[in-house]
Write a protein that holds these residues in place. Sequence first.
Motif, PDB file in Angstrom:
ATOM      1  N   GLN A 133     -12.248  12.598  -1.000  1.00 39.57           N
ATOM      2  CA  GLN A 133     -11.780  12.915  -2.353  1.00 39.57           C
ATOM      3  C   GLN A 133     -12.273  14.282  -2.807  1.00 39.57           C
ATOM      4  O   GLN A 133     -11.601  14.973  -3.572  1.00 39.57           O
ATOM      5  CB  GLN A 133     -12.238  11.842  -3.339  1.00 39.57           C
ATOM      6  CG  GLN A 133     -11.597  10.493  -3.073  1.00 39.57           C
ATOM      7  CD  GLN A 133     -12.115   9.413  -3.999  1.00 39.57           C
ATOM      8  OE1 GLN A 133     -12.229   9.601  -5.190  1.00 39.57           O
ATOM      9  NE2 GLN A 133     -12.452   8.266  -3.439  1.00 39.57           N
ATOM     10  N   ASP A 135     -12.780  16.840  -0.777  1.00 37.20           N
ATOM     11  CA  ASP A 135     -11.891  17.794  -0.107  1.00 37.20           C
ATOM     12  C   ASP A 135     -10.544  17.866  -0.822  1.00 37.20           C
ATOM     13  O   ASP A 135      -9.949  18.935  -0.926  1.00 37.20           O
ATOM     14  CB  ASP A 135     -11.655  17.377   1.352  1.00 37.20           C
ATOM     15  CG  ASP A 135     -12.889  17.626   2.203  1.00 37.20           C
ATOM     16  OD1 ASP A 135     -13.721  18.448   1.788  1.00 37.20           O
ATOM     17  OD2 ASP A 135     -13.022  16.987   3.256  1.00 37.20           O
ATOM     18  N   ALA A 136     -10.082  16.697  -1.284  1.00 36.03           N
ATOM     19  CA  ALA A 136      -8.798  16.677  -1.989  1.00 36.03           C
ATOM     20  C   ALA A 136      -8.857  17.554  -3.234  1.00 36.03           C
ATOM     21  O   ALA A 136      -7.915  18.294  -3.526  1.00 36.03           O
ATOM     22  CB  ALA A 136      -8.422  15.249  -2.358  1.00 36.03           C
ATOM     23  N   LEU A 137      -9.987  17.515  -3.949  1.00 26.83           N
ATOM     24  CA  LEU A 137     -10.140  18.387  -5.120  1.00 26.83           C
ATOM     25  C   LEU A 137     -10.040  19.845  -4.698  1.00 26.83           C
ATOM     26  O   LEU A 137      -9.354  20.644  -5.343  1.00 26.83           O
ATOM     27  CB  LEU A 137     -11.495  18.143  -5.786  1.00 26.83           C
ATOM     28  CG  LEU A 137     -11.637  16.898  -6.638  1.00 26.83           C
ATOM     29  CD1 LEU A 137     -13.079  16.745  -7.086  1.00 26.83           C
ATOM     30  CD2 LEU A 137     -10.733  16.982  -7.861  1.00 26.83           C
ATOM     31  N   ALA A 138     -10.723  20.163  -3.603  1.00 26.19           N
ATOM     32  CA  ALA A 138     -10.719  21.556  -3.149  1.00 26.19           C
ATOM     33  C   ALA A 138      -9.307  22.007  -2.778  1.00 26.19           C
ATOM     34  O   ALA A 138      -8.928  23.136  -3.082  1.00 26.19           O
ATOM     35  CB  ALA A 138     -11.656  21.723  -1.957  1.00 26.19           C
ATOM     36  N   THR A 139      -8.522  21.112  -2.156  1.00 24.99           N
ATOM     37  CA  THR A 139      -7.167  21.528  -1.792  1.00 24.99           C
ATOM     38  C   THR A 139      -6.278  21.714  -3.023  1.00 24.99           C
ATOM     39  O   THR A 139      -5.264  22.383  -2.955  1.00 24.99           O
ATOM     40  CB  THR A 139      -6.467  20.512  -0.868  1.00 24.99           C
ATOM     41  OG1 THR A 139      -6.307  19.283  -1.573  1.00 24.99           O
ATOM     42  CG2 THR A 139      -7.244  20.273   0.393  1.00 24.99           C
ATOM     43  N   MET A 140      -6.661  21.087  -4.137  1.00 22.50           N
ATOM     44  CA  MET A 140      -5.874  21.274  -5.365  1.00 22.50           C
ATOM     45  C   MET A 140      -6.361  22.490  -6.146  1.00 22.50           C
ATOM     46  O   MET A 140      -6.011  22.675  -7.309  1.00 22.50           O
ATOM     47  CB  MET A 140      -6.012  20.056  -6.268  1.00 22.50           C
ATOM     48  CG  MET A 140      -5.349  18.845  -5.725  1.00 22.50           C
ATOM     49  SD  MET A 140      -5.766  17.463  -6.781  1.00 22.50           S
ATOM     50  CE  MET A 140      -5.255  16.148  -5.731  1.00 22.50           C
ATOM     51  N   ILE A 142      -9.280  22.969  -7.266  1.00 25.27           N
ATOM     52  CA  ILE A 142     -10.235  22.601  -8.303  1.00 25.27           C
ATOM     53  C   ILE A 142     -11.612  22.749  -7.670  1.00 25.27           C
ATOM     54  O   ILE A 142     -11.853  22.195  -6.608  1.00 25.27           O
ATOM     55  CB  ILE A 142     -10.028  21.132  -8.742  1.00 25.27           C
ATOM     56  CG1 ILE A 142      -8.619  20.940  -9.296  1.00 25.27           C
ATOM     57  CG2 ILE A 142     -11.063  20.716  -9.767  1.00 25.27           C
ATOM     58  CD1 ILE A 142      -8.251  19.487  -9.501  1.00 25.27           C
TER      59      ILE A 142
ATOM     60  N   LEU B  54     -10.429  24.398   4.126  1.00 32.19           N
ATOM     61  CA  LEU B  54     -11.494  23.412   3.946  1.00 32.19           C
ATOM     62  C   LEU B  54     -12.603  23.639   4.965  1.00 32.19           C
ATOM     63  O   LEU B  54     -13.745  23.289   4.736  1.00 32.19           O
ATOM     64  CB  LEU B  54     -10.949  21.987   4.119  1.00 32.19           C
ATOM     65  CG  LEU B  54     -10.238  21.372   2.933  1.00 32.19           C
ATOM     66  CD1 LEU B  54      -9.703  20.002   3.293  1.00 32.19           C
ATOM     67  CD2 LEU B  54     -11.162  21.261   1.740  1.00 32.19           C
ATOM     68  N   PHE B  88      -3.744  13.933   2.799  1.00 32.20           N
ATOM     69  CA  PHE B  88      -4.812  13.527   3.713  1.00 32.20           C
ATOM     70  C   PHE B  88      -4.433  12.308   4.525  1.00 32.20           C
ATOM     71  O   PHE B  88      -3.667  11.450   4.082  1.00 32.20           O
ATOM     72  CB  PHE B  88      -6.086  13.220   2.921  1.00 32.20           C
ATOM     73  CG  PHE B  88      -6.793  14.451   2.471  1.00 32.20           C
ATOM     74  CD1 PHE B  88      -7.810  14.988   3.227  1.00 32.20           C
ATOM     75  CD2 PHE B  88      -6.433  15.080   1.295  1.00 32.20           C
ATOM     76  CE1 PHE B  88      -8.453  16.130   2.818  1.00 32.20           C
ATOM     77  CE2 PHE B  88      -7.073  16.225   0.881  1.00 32.20           C
ATOM     78  CZ  PHE B  88      -8.088  16.744   1.641  1.00 32.20           C
ATOM     79  N   PHE B  94      -8.051   9.460  -5.757  1.00 33.87           N
ATOM     80  CA  PHE B  94      -9.260   9.293  -6.573  1.00 33.87           C
ATOM     81  C   PHE B  94      -9.299   7.845  -7.051  1.00 33.87           C
ATOM     82  O   PHE B  94      -8.494   7.440  -7.882  1.00 33.87           O
ATOM     83  CB  PHE B  94      -9.260  10.260  -7.747  1.00 33.87           C
ATOM     84  CG  PHE B  94      -9.155  11.680  -7.293  1.00 33.87           C
ATOM     85  CD1 PHE B  94     -10.185  12.235  -6.573  1.00 33.87           C
ATOM     86  CD2 PHE B  94      -8.031  12.422  -7.537  1.00 33.87           C
ATOM     87  CE1 PHE B  94     -10.097  13.533  -6.104  1.00 33.87           C
ATOM     88  CE2 PHE B  94      -7.934  13.723  -7.076  1.00 33.87           C
ATOM     89  CZ  PHE B  94      -8.975  14.276  -6.354  1.00 33.87           C
TER      90      PHE B  94
END
Lengths: 267, 404
Positions: A133, A135-140, A142, B54, B88, B94
Amino acid sequence: MKAAELAISPFAATGKFSLFLIGEIGRIAIFFFHGLFTIFTYPFRISNLMDQIYFIGLKSIFVIALTGAFTGMVLGLQGYYTLVKFGSEGMLGPAVGLTLIRELGPVLAAIMITARAGSAMAAELGIMRISEQIDALATMNINPIKYLFSPRLAASLISFPLLTSIFDVVGIFGGFLTGSILLGINSGIYFSHMEAAIVMDDITGGYVKSIVFGALVATICCFQGYYTHTRKEGFGAKGVGKATTSAVVFSSVLILISDYIITSFLL
Amino acid sequence: MSQNLIELQDIVKSFEDNSVLNGINLSIKKGETTSIIGKSGGGKSVLLKHIIGLLQHDSGNILFEGRPLSKMKKAERGELKDRFSYMFQGSALFDSMTVFENIALPLKEKRSKMKKSRIREKVRDQLEQLDLGSIGKQYPSQLSGGMKKRVALARALVTDPEIVLFDEPTTGLDPIRKNAVHSMISDYQKKYGFTAVVVSHEIPDIFYISHRIAMLYEGRIIFQGTPEEIYAADNRDVQAFIRGMESRHDELTGLPPRSQGQRRYQEEVARLRQEDAFCVVMLAIESPDQTDREIKYWADQNAMQNFAARMKKHLRVTDICSRYGLNKIMLMLPNTNFEQAHNICEKLAEDMRCSNDGENPFASNSPCFTVTAGISEANAERSLEQVIMDAENSRDTFYEFQMR
């Protein structure tokens, strides 16, 4: 060759550990400053901050009041039986008040909040890390440190002093309960002596401590959770468990160590 | 024609002693779907994570529109990141937010501020399009694996990205859902024209939706090209891998895959005598543009499965069929001329109509599907591609049916 290696190995281990320690302190410091500065950068996520204040602050009030009350009560009890030997039981008020405001209030409140909210921060961030999650923020696009750590840090800096005040006040009344109502010290003496003995510096000192503890707890707990994946000795759920454990242990130990250091500077 | 949008040059990455990427060279063209295939644990996801930043590579260069990322300023890189989206492998939703909040988050946090009402409208549209309208208030832990994937897809597409990176979008889904996700990606890619990079090991399903395939093997890209080219590639590792991964029968329809159909065509042509001919029929299942998109993708694949199952019952022993595309089936009818092939198709349609009446599994208000058939005669001089093109150009509706 073997003997030489054997002779060196303790030094090598010490060196390795020192390097790791210095590196870790450096990483934590960078993490802390990154979080601190991004509190003041756009966008300001007020609702995130409010959520964290609610969780760290408001939800801790009951635990803090409960521990505060019993700490004060036991101080009243112990203090009375010690002071009465010297015939100075009138000094119970200052004894309870000063102990709470200068030492026990900030320290015990911080340890209680670590146990309640710090562990939760570490576990929450740890799980967010292992389930990608963060990493998901970073891809958005944020900034995850700003999004996750900054509100927790800010909320801790706000909540810790306030919770400490509650702890102190409840504790003082706890001491009053045992000392005055149960053991019969005149309530006027209890409070007036306390008022006379405590100066503003004591209170500011207590607040300084609680603010430092707030920063410490938030930083260490969030750091442990945020970097769960870099731990070598455990991944996944186990890693999160270990991160939570070390977050609580490190925070508690560092609270006591830094308490000593701050006290030595303040006195 | 289409320019290189992203170019990776000699990307090297190792984790401690374990080197994962040993000099990756890959170019991704604008507006196309590029698939990266390769063994599990071979660094496909690692490669994808380098593209979006990333992970940082040890050495090498990533060029975006010809400009190296390393030379861009921080603000520029930030702007660039806004054009990307990433889906992903584990969905990475979230879990403390509802489905609605999950999809709204990338919009809410976008630099260009959007009005709250506009965000709500957009999220609702997206939910509706992916058949998630009713679960907006639920939390990810309450959803099934397939739904989570769809929510993740919705979250990836809600920002209207120019480049979408999919990390194994279909892992752990059943054949119908797997194909539904593939057709969804392909549809959206056509509709919005984004550049897609898909990491997958669904062979040959992924070939149906890809413009280009890149194969990662031992930390290097050993093949880059179109799906047709990969079958023709003479690299032994490539062939071993795709033959190994390709199952004898398509998971969804139970028909042999495309490569096998092509092989059988070669065999038939070789066996052909001068005066004989045989026919190739291309069948395509189409759902007319539905206003009600709710069940489209799922129903499409379900229809494909049912149709294939019914069709198999009507085939002669000598007939050969294979799945040729996302919704296409190729049928080879040896020793059959055009007239006979036409009759066979008619009969097939007739039989299906009858079997439908008998079982009556279709409700009257369900969406309508059309099956089209195109027939073309094959002979020794013509390649399969030509024959198929012919057949597709002469397609005609021969059968319509409805499904629940």
